[in-house]
Write a protein that holds these residues in place. Structure first.
Motif, PDB file in Angstrom:
ATOM      1  N   PHE A   1       0.858  -1.141  -0.147  1.00 44.76           N
ATOM      2  CA  PHE A   1      -0.012   0.090   0.109  1.00 44.76           C
ATOM      3  C   PHE A   1       0.678   1.298   0.146  1.00 44.76           C
ATOM      4  O   PHE A   1       0.614   2.394  -0.534  1.00 44.76           O
ATOM      5  CB  PHE A   1      -0.975   0.128   1.029  1.00 44.76           C
ATOM      6  N   ALA A   2       2.130   1.035   0.791  1.00 45.93           N
ATOM      7  CA  ALA A   2       2.864   2.479   0.779  1.00 45.93           C
ATOM      8  C   ALA A   2       3.660   2.692  -0.671  1.00 45.93           C
ATOM      9  O   ALA A   2       3.408   3.731  -1.075  1.00 45.93           O
ATOM     10  CB  ALA A   2       4.016   2.187   1.805  1.00 45.93           C
ATOM     11  N   PRO A   7      -3.039   5.514   0.873  1.00 49.54           N
ATOM     12  CA  PRO A   7      -3.390   5.830   2.415  1.00 49.54           C
ATOM     13  C   PRO A   7      -4.507   4.975   3.047  1.00 49.54           C
ATOM     14  O   PRO A   7      -4.227   4.746   4.251  1.00 49.54           O
ATOM     15  CB  PRO A   7      -3.608   7.418   2.647  1.00 49.54           C
ATOM     16  N   ARG A  10      -3.397   1.752   3.576  1.00 50.27           N
ATOM     17  CA  ARG A  10      -2.357   1.637   4.827  1.00 50.27           C
ATOM     18  C   ARG A  10      -3.157   1.676   6.143  1.00 50.27           C
ATOM     19  O   ARG A  10      -2.892   0.902   6.955  1.00 50.27           O
ATOM     20  CB  ARG A  10      -1.302   2.747   4.687  1.00 50.27           C
ATOM     21  N   ARG A  14      -3.173  -1.126   9.071  1.00 53.29           N
ATOM     22  CA  ARG A  14      -2.804  -0.872  10.382  1.00 53.29           C
ATOM     23  C   ARG A  14      -3.888  -1.474  11.379  1.00 53.29           C
ATOM     24  O   ARG A  14      -3.697  -1.864  12.555  1.00 53.29           O
ATOM     25  CB  ARG A  14      -2.382   0.357  10.366  1.00 53.29           C
TER      26      ARG A  14
END
Length: 186
Positions: A1-2, A7, A10, A14
């Motif tokens: 994703f990075a 975002p 990401r 998380r």
């Protein structure tokens, strides 16, 4: 994703990572990740990730004994999920609130919250959430002196697990519940 510059992906990852740590029993780490990642999720505006991070942090806080903080975070997570009409998230938040109520010695309130969590879990058909809500509710029934209801919750969860190739370690909670219910029933 990075690498993709995503975002939202990401933030979602998380939230999932913190949830996985919680399920592994790594409470302090789950809580730390949830707390650290929450501002990022809020910045990108990803409601699911934010709600999950709040709920995971709250669950870890409750299990670590910080019931006041856990209750506030679980209520806020519920509002986040309710705003997006997310039954899975509402169910997870209600499980956490049930754990808090249980910890505060409020078995009737805990049972009601966990019954609502179970309804949300069943609406989504999510076996893990059904298992969490049903197992915790069973322990509440057991502590309230109702081994029959506790055994029924354990059997329901174990029956659901039978169709989902669940690892033996995941069966420990409901199996222990069933054994304790049998012991309490004589």
């Amino acid at each position: 994703f990075a690498e993709l510059g995503d975002p939202v992906g990401r933030a979602w990852l998380r939230g999932t990572t913190a949830f996985a740590r919680l399920l592994a029993g790594r409470l302090a780490e789950a809580r730390r990740l949830a707390t650290a990642f929450l501002p990022f999720g809020e910045r990108v505006g990803e409601a699911w990730a934010v709600g999950t991070l709040r709920a995971v942090g709250a669950y870890a806080a409750a299990e670590l004994g910080d019931l006041t903080e856990a209750d506030a975070a679980a209520r806020r997570a519920f509002r986040d999920f309710n705003a997006t009409d997310d039954d899975w998230g509402r169910g997870l938040s209600l499980v956490v609130r049930g754990v808090v109520a249980r910890g505060l010695g409020e078995p009737a309130h805990a049972r009601d919250l966990l019954t609502d969590a179970l309804a949300c879990a069943e609406a989504t058909g999510h076996p893990l959430l059904v298992g969490m809500a049903g197992t915790v509710r069973g322990f509440v029934h057991l502590e309230a002196g109702n081994p029959t209801a506790a055994a029924a919750d354990a059997d329901r969860v174990l029956g659901l697990m039978a169709g989902h190739n669940v690892l033996p370690t995941v069966r420990v909670g409901p199996r222990a519940l069933r054994a304790l219910a049998d012991l309490a029933a004589g």
